[in-house]
Design a protein around this motif. Structure first.
Motif, PDB file in Angstrom:
ATOM      1  N   ASN A  80     -10.598 -21.016 155.872  1.00 22.09           N
ATOM      2  CA  ASN A  80      -9.794 -19.854 155.475  1.00 22.09           C
ATOM      3  C   ASN A  80      -8.828 -19.407 156.564  1.00 22.09           C
ATOM      4  O   ASN A  80      -8.485 -18.223 156.669  1.00 22.09           O
TER       5      ASN A  80
ATOM      6  N   THR B 227      -5.063 -15.455 158.758  1.00 23.48           N
ATOM      7  CA  THR B 227      -6.331 -15.343 158.044  1.00 23.48           C
ATOM      8  C   THR B 227      -6.356 -14.038 157.266  1.00 23.48           C
ATOM      9  O   THR B 227      -5.404 -13.260 157.268  1.00 23.48           O
TER      10      THR B 227
ATOM     11  N   ALA C 166     -11.594 -13.112 154.050  1.00 23.13           N
ATOM     12  CA  ALA C 166     -12.460 -14.271 153.829  1.00 23.13           C
ATOM     13  C   ALA C 166     -12.664 -15.088 155.091  1.00 23.13           C
ATOM     14  O   ALA C 166     -13.716 -15.715 155.272  1.00 23.13           O
TER      15      ALA C 166
ATOM     16  N   VAL D 210     -15.140 -12.319 157.529  1.00 21.38           N
ATOM     17  CA  VAL D 210     -16.388 -11.685 157.104  1.00 21.38           C
ATOM     18  C   VAL D 210     -17.316 -12.710 156.472  1.00 21.38           C
ATOM     19  O   VAL D 210     -16.909 -13.491 155.606  1.00 21.38           O
ATOM     20  N   ALA D 211     -18.576 -12.709 156.907  1.00 20.61           N
ATOM     21  CA  ALA D 211     -19.591 -13.605 156.352  1.00 20.61           C
ATOM     22  C   ALA D 211     -20.486 -12.832 155.393  1.00 20.61           C
ATOM     23  O   ALA D 211     -20.390 -11.607 155.276  1.00 20.61           O
ATOM     24  N   GLY D 212     -21.363 -13.545 154.723  1.00 19.31           N
ATOM     25  CA  GLY D 212     -22.234 -12.902 153.745  1.00 19.31           C
ATOM     26  C   GLY D 212     -23.634 -12.661 154.241  1.00 19.31           C
ATOM     27  O   GLY D 212     -24.489 -12.187 153.485  1.00 19.31           O
ATOM     28  N   TYR D 213     -23.879 -12.961 155.527  1.00 20.53           N
ATOM     29  CA  TYR D 213     -25.234 -12.813 156.066  1.00 20.53           C
ATOM     30  C   TYR D 213     -25.189 -12.059 157.398  1.00 20.53           C
ATOM     31  O   TYR D 213     -24.200 -12.112 158.128  1.00 20.53           O
TER      32      TYR D 213
ATOM     33  N   GLN E  30     -23.659 -13.348 161.045  1.00 17.60           N
ATOM     34  CA  GLN E  30     -22.684 -14.428 160.911  1.00 17.60           C
ATOM     35  C   GLN E  30     -21.238 -13.945 161.059  1.00 17.60           C
ATOM     36  O   GLN E  30     -20.367 -14.713 161.453  1.00 17.60           O
ATOM     37  N   THR E  31     -20.990 -12.683 160.761  1.00 15.30           N
ATOM     38  CA  THR E  31     -19.617 -12.171 160.811  1.00 15.30           C
ATOM     39  C   THR E  31     -19.055 -12.213 162.227  1.00 15.30           C
ATOM     40  O   THR E  31     -17.914 -12.643 162.442  1.00 15.30           O
TER      41      THR E  31
ATOM     42  N   LYS F 158     -17.982 -15.670 163.085  1.00 20.45           N
ATOM     43  CA  LYS F 158     -16.742 -16.062 162.424  1.00 20.45           C
ATOM     44  C   LYS F 158     -15.535 -15.453 163.129  1.00 20.45           C
ATOM     45  O   LYS F 158     -14.521 -16.129 163.337  1.00 20.45           O
TER      46      LYS F 158
ATOM     47  N   GLU G 103     -14.839 -17.281 166.365  1.00 23.42           N
ATOM     48  CA  GLU G 103     -14.239 -18.595 166.145  1.00 23.42           C
ATOM     49  C   GLU G 103     -12.747 -18.474 165.853  1.00 23.42           C
ATOM     50  O   GLU G 103     -11.934 -19.244 166.389  1.00 23.42           O
TER      51      GLU G 103
ATOM     52  N   ALA H 166     -16.900  -6.841 161.441  1.00 23.43           N
ATOM     53  CA  ALA H 166     -15.736  -7.664 161.785  1.00 23.43           C
ATOM     54  C   ALA H 166     -14.728  -6.851 162.599  1.00 23.43           C
ATOM     55  O   ALA H 166     -14.170  -7.342 163.585  1.00 23.43           O
TER      56      ALA H 166
END
Length: 449
Positions: free
Chosen positions: A101, A195, A198, A201-204, A207-208, A211, A214, A246
């Motif tokens: 993304n 970006t 999406a 932001v992660a779903g768990y 993890q955000t 992301k 990175e 985020a």
């Protein structure tokens, strides 16, 4: 090699046709073909960088040293070989990697600041944006001279907010800004990393932040462009949303890499104002605001003609007049989410399809016939305006309002079907007979009235 093999043998080997074939085979040989947006990257550094492995530095240094030994084997290094070594150093020490993304745009190493400014001036419309960027360029140039002379300089806070409707050139300007910062020596690479929610932001849980890190690492020494950034802030909608995480992670990385990273957030004006005010950290770090306006009908026609010219088409005079009339009608009722240049591109694609239907049976198809877009190729005015504004929020709101039940009308209908109940008459209670007052008292009461 020359010491262990006779010179005659080396010459014989070089003259052998198979030698050149083997050289060409080695040049194109790949042990592990890379399928990504960066196919020229070295696999090992990319993998080690992705894993954040401790051996990345050592491996990168060894690969660069190996390339240097090969190029310096003859005892001299040409300017072309110097450039090659620089490229090898970039490949080994700063490997690029694809991020989900996320879109990355590099800067042409052969361009100059004048080239970028010329490209900026050639953009259609955006008069206020052009003036603000030129002012920013002049300010940064003067600040650089003051710094070189040891004079005090102002804080160069370059994080920006781009506010405006879609299709008004926000991403294009962001790319130009990154290139300008590179040529001014503010950013080393000046590349743009695009970006949105999406990509951040992660779903768990947990993890955000990873992301965001990175994406930020991919944008270091360049510009990070976050489109529709207001989507990161969803206060009150979902307590489990990780958009706030985020934002916090991004703010920390902006501080950690304040000399290596420029962040630009973009979106609709009202939503972006709410987004910036949602976090005090955002208000303190973003202090440059650029306002992008809707294009005028004339500018939309110019954009349409630009698309046409790039695709080897041109409009006839009658077609251009009809096109202008369409855009005038559209601009009278356009909503805030009107696509501007995107709408012009979509209409251009419709026109070349209509032209194809018109000329497909003509023989012979001359170059003039293939190039010209006539009035007939422009769709009907009312039909086109309606299709462009098909998702107009104003119309949708009015439609929904019309669909809302009229409670007064419903009440009248119900009354005709079920008449209202009449109140039952209460029987009068028997009243005791009133005593007739004496005549004297009656006369006296009348006197008091």
């Amino acid at each position: 090699m020359a010491e262990s093999i006779k010179l005659s043998r080396i010459n014989e080997m070089l003259q052998n046709p198979k030698f050149q074939q083997n050289v060409e085979r080695l040049q194109t040989f790949k042990i592990y073909p890379v399928k990504s947006e960066f196919p020229d990257e070295l696999v090992l550094p990319v993998i080690l960088s992705k894993l954040d492995h401790e051996l990345l530095s050592a491996v990168s240094s060894q690969l660069h040293r190996f390339a240097s030994l090969i190029l310096k084997a003859d005892g001299k290094v040409t300017p072309e070989e110097e450039e090659m070594l620089k490229k090898v150093w970039e490949l080994t020490h700063k490997p690029k990697k694809a991020v989900p993304n996320v879109k990355q745009t590099e800067v042409d190493s052969n361009e100059s600041l004048d080239d970028v400014i010329k490209e900026l001036n050639e953009l259609i419309g955006l008069k206020n944006i052009k003036e603000e960027i030129k002012t920013l360029i002049n300010f940064l140039k003067v600040q650089k001279v003051r710094e070189e002379k040891g004079l005090a300089t102002q804080d160069r806070a370059l994080h920006s907010v781009f506010m405006g409707p879609p299709g008004t050139g926000k991403t294009t300007i962001a790319r130009l800004v990154g290139r300008i910062y590179k040529h001014l020596g503010i950013l080393k690479r000046g590349h743009l990393v695009e970006t949105d929610r999406a990509g951040l932001v992660a779903g768990y849980i947990g993890q955000t932040a990873l992301k965001v890190d990175e994406v930020v690492k991919a944008a270091l020494d360049g510009v990070l462009f976050i489109d529709e950034a207001y989507a990161l802030s969803r206060d009150g909608e979902d307590k489990r949303d990780f958009g706030a995480e985020a934002i916090e992670t991004l703010l920390k990385r902006m501080e950690d890499y304040r000399k290596q990273l420029v962040v630009i957030v973009a979106g609709y004006p009202d939503e972006m104002e709410t987004f910036i005010k949602s976090n005090p950290g955002l208000q303190s770090r973003f202090n440059r605001y650029f306002f992008f306006n809707h294009y005028s009908p004339e500018e939309l026609v110019a954009i349409f003609k630009q698309f046409a010219a790039k695709a080897d088409f041109k409009l006839t005079e009658e077609a251009e007049e009809k096109l202008l009339f369409i855009f005038e009608k559209v601009c009278e009722n356009r909503p805030k989410n009107f696509g501007n240049a995107r709408a012009a591109r979509n209409l251009f694609e419709q026109c070349i399809e209509r032209q194809a239907n018109r000329i497909v049976s003509i023989a012979p198809l001359t170059e003039e016939i293939l190039i010209n877009l006539t009035e007939e190729d422009i769709p009907p005015v009312n039909e086109t305006v309606k299709s462009i504004l098909v998702f107009d929020p104003k119309k949708e709101a009015a439609k929904q309002q019309q669909q809302q039940p009229d409670l007064t009308q419903i009440s009248k209908v119900l009354n005709t079907i079920v008449p209202p109940q009449q109140e039952e008459e209460q029987p009068e209670a028997e009243q005791p007979e009133a005593k007739q007052p004496d005549a004297d008292k009656k006369d006296g009461n009348n006197d008091n009235d």
